[in-house]
Scaffold this motif. Structure first.
Motif, mmCIF file in Angstrom:
data_model
loop_
_atom_site.group_PDB
_atom_site.id
_atom_site.type_symbol
_atom_site.label_atom_id
_atom_site.label_comp_id
_atom_site.label_asym_id
_atom_site.label_seq_id
_atom_site.Cartn_x
_atom_site.Cartn_y
_atom_site.Cartn_z
ATOM 1 N N ASP A 141 18.148 -7.188 -13.064
ATOM 2 C CA ASP A 141 16.940 -7.302 -13.895
ATOM 3 C C ASP A 141 15.796 -6.446 -13.359
ATOM 4 O O ASP A 141 14.806 -6.218 -14.058
ATOM 5 N N HIS A 142 15.912 -5.958 -12.142
ATOM 6 C CA HIS A 142 14.879 -5.077 -11.579
ATOM 7 C C HIS A 142 15.326 -3.620 -11.595
ATOM 8 O O HIS A 142 14.517 -2.716 -11.773
ATOM 9 N N ALA A 143 16.617 -3.418 -11.358
ATOM 10 C CA ALA A 143 17.159 -2.063 -11.271
ATOM 11 C C ALA A 143 18.020 -1.792 -12.490
ATOM 12 O O ALA A 143 19.124 -2.304 -12.591
ATOM 13 N N ARG A 144 17.484 -1.019 -13.427
ATOM 14 C CA ARG A 144 18.267 -0.683 -14.618
ATOM 15 C C ARG A 144 18.633 0.787 -14.597
ATOM 16 O O ARG A 144 17.962 1.588 -13.956
ATOM 17 N N ALA A 145 19.693 1.120 -15.331
ATOM 18 C CA ALA A 145 20.135 2.520 -15.378
ATOM 19 C C ALA A 145 19.362 3.275 -16.457
ATOM 20 O O ALA A 145 18.794 2.664 -17.360
ATOM 21 N N GLY A 146 19.291 4.599 -16.331
ATOM 22 C CA GLY A 146 18.764 5.429 -17.402
ATOM 23 C C GLY A 146 17.351 5.948 -17.216
ATOM 24 O O GLY A 146 16.770 6.535 -18.131
ATOM 25 N N HIS A 147 16.759 5.769 -16.034
ATOM 26 C CA HIS A 147 15.426 6.328 -15.807
ATOM 27 C C HIS A 147 15.551 7.804 -15.452
ATOM 28 O O HIS A 147 16.559 8.243 -14.890
ATOM 29 N N GLY A 148 14.462 8.583 -15.729
ATOM 30 C CA GLY A 148 14.467 10.008 -15.397
ATOM 31 C C GLY A 148 14.590 10.214 -13.896
ATOM 32 O O GLY A 148 15.479 10.910 -13.416
ATOM 33 N N ALA A 149 13.683 9.580 -13.122
ATOM 34 C CA ALA A 149 13.738 9.689 -11.670
ATOM 35 C C ALA A 149 13.575 8.303 -11.081
ATOM 36 O O ALA A 149 12.839 7.484 -11.616
ATOM 37 N N VAL A 150 14.303 8.061 -9.970
ATOM 38 C CA VAL A 150 14.207 6.759 -9.315
ATOM 39 C C VAL A 150 13.837 6.937 -7.856
ATOM 40 O O VAL A 150 14.503 7.675 -7.125
ATOM 41 N N LEU A 151 12.753 6.264 -7.471
ATOM 42 C CA LEU A 151 12.345 6.261 -6.077
ATOM 43 C C LEU A 151 12.645 4.877 -5.515
ATOM 44 O O LEU A 151 12.197 3.874 -6.061
ATOM 45 N N ALA A 152 13.447 4.833 -4.426
ATOM 46 C CA ALA A 152 13.826 3.539 -3.848
ATOM 47 C C ALA A 152 14.361 3.781 -2.447
ATOM 48 O O ALA A 152 14.526 4.934 -2.026
ATOM 49 N N THR A 153 14.640 2.688 -1.721
ATOM 50 C CA THR A 153 15.240 2.865 -0.392
ATOM 51 C C THR A 153 16.642 3.441 -0.567
ATOM 52 O O THR A 153 17.272 3.251 -1.621
ATOM 53 N N PRO A 154 17.166 4.125 0.469
ATOM 54 C CA PRO A 154 18.524 4.680 0.358
ATOM 55 C C PRO A 154 19.546 3.586 0.054
ATOM 56 O O PRO A 154 20.494 3.810 -0.704
ATOM 57 N N GLU A 155 19.344 2.378 0.616
ATOM 58 C CA GLU A 155 20.297 1.284 0.381
ATOM 59 C C GLU A 155 20.285 0.872 -1.094
ATOM 60 O O GLU A 155 21.327 0.669 -1.711
ATOM 61 N N THR A 156 19.075 0.756 -1.662
ATOM 62 C CA THR A 156 18.973 0.368 -3.072
ATOM 63 C C THR A 156 19.619 1.423 -3.967
ATOM 64 O O THR A 156 20.318 1.100 -4.929
ATOM 65 N N LEU A 157 19.407 2.708 -3.639
ATOM 66 C CA LEU A 157 20.025 3.780 -4.436
ATOM 67 C C LEU A 157 21.541 3.685 -4.352
ATOM 68 O O LEU A 157 22.250 3.845 -5.352
ATOM 69 N N ALA A 158 22.054 3.357 -3.156
ATOM 70 C CA ALA A 158 23.516 3.242 -2.996
ATOM 71 C C ALA A 158 24.048 2.062 -3.812
ATOM 72 O O ALA A 158 25.112 2.151 -4.434
ATOM 73 N N ILE A 159 23.310 0.970 -3.806
ATOM 74 C CA ILE A 159 23.726 -0.215 -4.578
ATOM 75 C C ILE A 159 23.748 0.112 -6.071
ATOM 76 O O ILE A 159 24.694 -0.223 -6.795
ATOM 77 N N MET A 160 22.709 0.827 -6.541
ATOM 78 C CA MET A 160 22.659 1.191 -7.963
ATOM 79 C C MET A 160 23.823 2.100 -8.326
ATOM 80 O O MET A 160 24.409 1.976 -9.415
ATOM 81 N N ALA A 161 24.185 2.997 -7.403
ATOM 82 C CA ALA A 161 25.309 3.908 -7.686
ATOM 83 C C ALA A 161 26.607 3.122 -7.807
ATOM 84 O O ALA A 161 27.457 3.426 -8.639
ATOM 85 N N VAL A 162 26.766 2.071 -6.971
ATOM 86 C CA VAL A 162 27.972 1.252 -7.043
ATOM 87 C C VAL A 162 28.004 0.477 -8.362
ATOM 88 O O VAL A 162 29.032 0.364 -9.021
ATOM 89 N N ARG A 163 26.869 -0.012 -8.774
ATOM 90 C CA ARG A 163 26.850 -0.864 -9.970
ATOM 91 C C ARG A 163 26.903 -0.058 -11.265
ATOM 92 O O ARG A 163 27.523 -0.483 -12.233
ATOM 93 N N TYR A 164 26.191 1.088 -11.295
ATOM 94 C CA TYR A 164 26.053 1.798 -12.572
ATOM 95 C C TYR A 164 26.795 3.121 -12.608
ATOM 96 O O TYR A 164 26.769 3.813 -13.607
#
Lengths: 531, 338
Positions: free
Chosen positions: B40-63
């Motif tokens: 509910d906080h991290a959704r796919a489809g944004h132009g650019a995403v700024l986040a911690t490297p761990e959060t970016l890795a989690i988003m890549a696994v999920r989306y």
């Protein structure tokens, strides 16, 4: 108190009956007297605590918690006792937790002005579960889904005794039951039931199956109608008179008319029924629905006593004037019973015998009883003594064939425990024009294999979900038809269909039957008892 | 400049006009700061995403790897400027990679906590309080009835139950990101070294946690061969699955399971009963009432803004304390995401 609270918590979250009994026996083993006895009393009886009521508890809460925050919390939690227990901001310095016995004894001797301050101190010392148990104790009625019958079973199991022995003793016992526990643990003699007019555990019957018929010698059997009321025991001993349900619950307060209309010094076994007040020469039995109006009430109104008068139709006698009659044969008891009732008592009459030469004649009587309030026939061995429990052989019941109807599955609800991943509770309906009207609900009657298939049908045909409930596709050309069996039908203004079924169950799955050919509501209405 | 000119709620989420970015937007936007990887906080489809490297890795696994056009990793404490607005990320203690977003512009500093908690979590960095003018706090458990008990004690409760009921499988519903791994770590800390069985949907996130340096001990898939006697294999074992799987047909493979649920909501009996839970495990990745109020006192911001959850109660508490506070009424965050 915290150990008691832990017991309540575990009981609440344990759906299985055996699991609950296990928790209770463990508790009886671990916890000493008088604590465990008070726990039994708290669960099985309403312990009235007079020195402090819920209003005083609210005052205690308000002294420490902002009212707006409390209201927001209560609205969210949905229960005042739980919200109060959870929200309590405990102050340091109170470290002595009261035992359950101390709570009960202290509050029973405290005055109304002292009690709130005592409770406040305990709130600080207890944890949230302990506070919750304390508030529930004060507000009366724990409502934790444990019937007193289950506690008696656990006590019997704990002491290695027969449940009937507990039933028999029960009403003469007083909390905290130290004598009882001493007996259960083998350290003392069985307590003597000093109470007048005690309950005596009842004798039950087996249903007649086709295979049983050759084993039953009709010549040695006495036949009676099986009345559609509730099984009761009516006892008078001197000035004490009581009416008990078949499980030994005292229901005297709800039936003062029956108590008053029974002057004899005896214990009778019979059926509680309601009669038509306008018929004066005999008891004209009304349908079960009329009796229903008088059940599960603590008090009864004067109007209800007039419009729904009750009586007992007796078929056995267990005790008379200090003499235990249970070892006598049925024929001997019957003569004693006839002598006690004589020409009839104000609110007791005799359940008449019926004569049938063979099974065919009995079957005819059973299929066409003279009134609706008869649900079959009973067969009792003439030479058998009165044996508590369900001995196989002496007593048989042969109920009328159930009513059958074809209805369409409309809603399914997830079950509990082992069935929590299955849609196992079904609401079904009959046709009124092009509309399906819900007529009943059932959650048994099918096999495990059938349950799997119905569950799959529900999942594949879901229209909408409402929490644990799914509505299922049900139209004239698509739907699952159940053959539903039930024991009787009552009028019910509370249901949209206007009828309520008794003991409905799924008799057969009719995968073969088109939904459009399920029964009409009018077919069901025609089955209603004559008014 | 007023604080609300630096950050204010919009239908898409919390928006920063001078920086032209959103924090945890609920709709696709041009540029987003993501505080943590929950759906509910991290959704796919944004132009650019700024986040911690761990959060970016989690988003890549999920989306999947293409969840955004541009990834901008920002480690805790690293500072970046976006259109003249200064941004850095500070640990929030919620799940692995979770961060508070600090936004500063023309002398005004606003901290958005995202979801957070204050108690120890062996799977992620601990929350660090940051001085600020405005604190935007979550309030998922923002009622004084929510006081989470000691987490280790809840883990022990579960282990004790497996000993009391060795013939039954213990089936625990736990959120796949964060809660599952934290529960596993606490069980390990309490000496539970047997294999723990996990639902297939949890495997990739558990693997990622291990890759990112969070050891979870032996994990096995909760699958079953269609041979007789196989069902007994799970007697007395711990199986962790997403909450939604508890009532699915998947759950039928286990022998007479003890249904358990690891969540802060388990504090309320009715909630636990409604879910058919037999063993409630009160374990939350959100701050409880004491953590919320202590954090506000510790940070002591000039103004408190409260988002998703029970906003009214926390605002009421702040007013009683003489603090300036208001509810933001952001929409789109799941009430029960736990």
């Amino acid at each position: 108190m915290n150990r008691f609270a832990e017991l309540l918590d575990r009981l609440i979250f344990t759906p299985s009956r055996n699991g609950k009994i296990r928790l209770l026996t463990e508790y009886f083993r671990e916890v000493p007297d008088p604590e465990r006895g008070w726990a039994v009393a708290a669960i099985t009886r309403d312990l009235e605590i007079r020195s402090v009521k819920m209003a005083a508890i609210r005052g205690v809460i308000a002294s420490r918690v902002d009212e707006v925050l409390f209201d927001l919390s209560r609205d969210y939690v949905g229960d005042t006792a739980e919200a109060a227990a959870l929200i309590w901001p405990a102050e340091h310095g109170a470290n002595r937790q009261p035992s359950l016995s101390e709570v009960i004894e202290t509050l029973n001797s405290a005055s109304r002005t002292e009690a709130p301050a005592i409770v406040e101190q305990w709130f600080d010392a207890l944890d949230a579960s302990g506070r919750w148990a304390l508030i529930k104790l004060i507000s009366g009625g724990l409502r934790i889904g444990v019937a007193s019958r289950l506690v008696k079973l656990a006590l019997a199991e704990f002491g290695g005794k027969e449940p009937q022995e507990l039933e028999e003793l029960w009403h003469g016992l007083k909390p905290p039951y130290t004598e009882l526990f001493a007996w259960l643990e083998g350290g003392a003699e069985k307590p003597v039931n000093a109470m007048k007019a005690p309950f005596r555990p009842v004798m039950l019957s087996h249903p007649v199956e086709e295979a049983d018929k050759p084993k039953i010698d009709l010549d040695r059997m006495a036949a009676e109608w099986k009345w559609d009321g509730i099984r009761v025991q009516l006892v008078r001993e001197g000035g004490e008179a009581r009416l008990y349900s078949r499980t030994g619950d005292d229901i005297s307060d709800a039936f003062p008319d029956v108590i008053e209309g029974f002057p004899a010094n005896a214990a009778l076994d019979g059926e509680l029924l309601v009669f038509d007040p306008d018929t004066t020469d005999h008891f004209a039995v009304r349908p079960f629905n009329d009796l229903q109006q008088r059940l599960n009430r603590k008090k009864v109104s004067a109007k209800m006593l007039k419009t729904h008068p009750a009586f007992v139709r007796a078929y056995d006698i267990l005790w008379e004037e200090g003499e235990d009659l249970r070892t006598l044969t049925l024929e001997e008891r019957r003569r004693r019973l006839e002598a006690v009732i004589g020409e009839g008592l104000p609110r007791v009459d005799l359940s008449k015998r019926i004569e049938a030469a063979d099974w065919d004649e009995l079957a005819r009587l059973r299929a066409e009883p003279p009134i609706d309030a008869i649900e079959g026939v009973m067969l009792k061995s003439r030479d058998a003594p009165y044996v508590p429990g369900r001995p196989k052989g002496p007593w048989w019941k042969w109920k009328k064939e159930p009513f059958l109807i074809d209805a369409v599955l409309m809603y399914a609800q997830r079950g509990h425990g082992k069935r929590s991943s299955f849609y196992s509770d079904y609401t079904f309906g009959c046709w009124r024009g092009d509309e399906l009207v819900p007529v009943g609900k059932a959650y048994h009657g099918y096999t495990d294999q059938e349950l799997k298939k119905i569950d799959k049908f529900v999942r594949d045909n879901t229209v909408e979900r409402f929490g644990p409930v799914r509505s299922v596709k049900a139209s004239r050309d698509h739907g699952l038809v159940f053959e539903v069996a039930f024991e009787g039908l009552n009028r019910s203004p509370r249901h949209k269909s206007g009828v309520a079924m008794r003991f409905p169950r799924i008799n057969r799955l009719r995968w073969d039957k088109p939904a459009a050919e399920a029964d009409e509501l009018s077919t069901l209405e025609a089955m209603l008892p004559r008014q | 400049m007023k604080p609300s000119e630096l950050l204010h709620p919009t239908p898409a989420g919390l928006y920063c006009p001078p920086g032209d970015f959103y924090i945890d937007p609920v709709q696709p936007v041009g540029r987003a700061i993501i505080t943590h990887g929950h759906a509910d906080h991290a959704r796919a489809g944004h132009g650019a995403v700024l986040a911690t490297p761990e959060t970016l890795a989690i988003m890549a696994v999920r989306y999947g790897e293409v969840f955004t056009e541009k990834r901008q990793p920002l480690a805790y404490g690293e500072v970046v400027e976006v259109n003249g607005v200064t941004i850095w990320l500070v640990p929030a203690g919620h799940v692995l990679g979770s961060a508070q977003a600090v936004v500063e512009h023309r002398g005004i500093r606003i901290v958005t906590t995202g979801d957070y908690k204050r108690r120890r979590d062996p799977t992620c960095a601990a929350f660090e309080p940051v001085e600020c003018d405005v604190l935007i706090s979550e309030a998922t458990f923002g009622l004084p009835v929510f006081i989470h008990p000691d987490t280790a004690g809840e883990a022990r409760k579960l282990i004790r139950s497996t000993e009391q009921f060795p013939e039954r499988a213990h089936l625990i519903g736990a959120y796949a990101l964060g809660k599952a791994q934290r529960l596993i770590c606490h069980l390990r800390e309490e000496g539970y070294d047997k294999p723990i069985y996990i639902h297939g949907a949890m495997k990739r996130l558990c693997d990622l946690y291990e890759e990112l340096g969070v050891p979870l001990g032996p994990l096995l898939p909760a699958t079953i061969e269609k041979e007789k006697g196989e069902k007994d294999r799970f007697a007395g074992e711990i199986i962790i699955c997403p909450p939604s799987a508890m009532q699915s047909t998947w759950a039928r493979r286990f022998p007479d399971p003890v249904p358990a649920f690891a969540s802060g909501w388990m504090r309320v009996r009715q909630r636990a009963k409604q879910r058919g839970v037999e063993l409630p495990i009160i374990m939350s990745d959100h701050a409880d009432w004491e953590e919320l109020t202590n954090t506000v006192r510790e940070v002591d911001p000039a103004e408190l803004w409260v988002t998703h959850g029970r906003e009214d109660a926390l605002v009421r508490w702040a007013e009683l304390e003489g603090r300036r506070a208001k509810a933001l009424h952001l929409v789109g965050y799941e009430e029960d995401a736990e």
